[in-house]
Design a protein around this motif. Structure first.
Motif, short mmCIF file in Angstrom:
data_model
loop_
_atom_site.label_atom_id
_atom_site.label_comp_id
_atom_site.label_asym_id
_atom_site.label_seq_id
_atom_site.Cartn_x
_atom_site.Cartn_y
_atom_site.Cartn_z
N SER A 167 -5.96 29.06 6.84
CA SER A 167 -6.06 30.52 6.81
C SER A 167 -5.43 31.13 5.56
N SER A 168 -4.63 30.37 4.82
CA SER A 168 -4.09 30.85 3.56
C SER A 168 -3.79 29.65 2.67
N PHE A 169 -3.34 29.92 1.46
CA PHE A 169 -3.05 28.85 0.51
C PHE A 169 -1.54 28.59 0.41
N SER A 170 -0.79 28.87 1.48
CA SER A 170 0.66 28.62 1.48
C SER A 170 0.90 27.11 1.50
N ILE A 171 1.82 26.69 0.67
CA ILE A 171 2.16 25.27 0.64
C ILE A 171 3.65 25.12 0.93
N GLY A 172 4.02 23.99 1.47
CA GLY A 172 5.41 23.74 1.79
C GLY A 172 5.54 22.46 2.59
N GLY A 173 6.72 22.23 3.09
CA GLY A 173 6.95 21.03 3.87
C GLY A 173 7.02 19.80 2.98
N ASN A 174 7.25 18.68 3.59
CA ASN A 174 7.32 17.42 2.87
C ASN A 174 5.97 16.71 2.95
N GLN A 175 5.54 16.18 1.84
CA GLN A 175 4.29 15.44 1.81
C GLN A 175 4.49 14.11 2.55
N PRO A 176 3.56 13.77 3.44
CA PRO A 176 3.70 12.53 4.21
C PRO A 176 3.28 11.31 3.39
N ASP A 230 0.86 -1.19 0.00
CA ASP A 230 0.00 0.00 0.00
C ASP A 230 0.89 1.23 0.00
N ILE A 231 0.59 2.17 -0.88
CA ILE A 231 1.28 3.47 -0.89
C ILE A 231 0.22 4.52 -0.57
N ILE A 232 0.35 5.12 0.61
CA ILE A 232 -0.64 6.07 1.10
C ILE A 232 -0.16 7.48 0.77
N ASN A 233 -1.05 8.32 0.29
CA ASN A 233 -0.77 9.71 -0.12
C ASN A 233 0.17 9.78 -1.31
N LEU A 234 0.04 8.87 -2.24
CA LEU A 234 0.90 8.86 -3.42
C LEU A 234 0.69 10.11 -4.27
N MET A 235 -0.55 10.54 -4.44
CA MET A 235 -0.87 11.66 -5.31
C MET A 235 -0.97 12.99 -4.57
N ASN A 236 -0.55 13.04 -3.32
CA ASN A 236 -0.63 14.27 -2.54
C ASN A 236 0.41 15.26 -3.07
N ASP A 237 -0.03 16.34 -3.72
CA ASP A 237 0.92 17.29 -4.28
C ASP A 237 0.90 18.64 -3.55
N ARG A 238 -0.01 18.84 -2.61
CA ARG A 238 -0.07 20.09 -1.86
C ARG A 238 -0.15 19.78 -0.37
#
Length: 71
Positions: free
Chosen positions: A51-60, A17-25
């Motif tokens: 509160s905003s549309f800021s994206i960053g960090g590593n996708q889990p 199982d690969i969880i959050n494979l398509m998580n891009d944001r």
């Protein structure tokens, strides 16, 4: 996958199982004030909302391997 040398009903199974494979944001800004429970001109979001549309960090992403044996 059947294993006939043990008995007629023995089987091995594998699963990946690969969880959050398509998580891009990964949204990082949320309202963390528990006393903010209404939308006003100063804050457009309530507690625990984005509160905003800021994206960053590593996708889990998680890879889960499992196997089993039935006989």
């Amino acid at each position: 996958m059947p294993i006939r040398f043990v008995n007629d009903t023995a089987r091995i199974r594998f699963r990946v199982d690969i969880i959050n494979l398509m998580n891009d944001r990964n949204y990082i800004d949320f309202n963390n004030n528990p006393r903010d429970n209404s939308r006003t001109d100063g804050t457009q979001s309530v507690y625990r909302e984005r509160s905003s549309f800021s994206i960053g960090g590593n996708q889990p992403r998680t890879i889960k391997l499992s196997a089993g044996f039935n006989f």
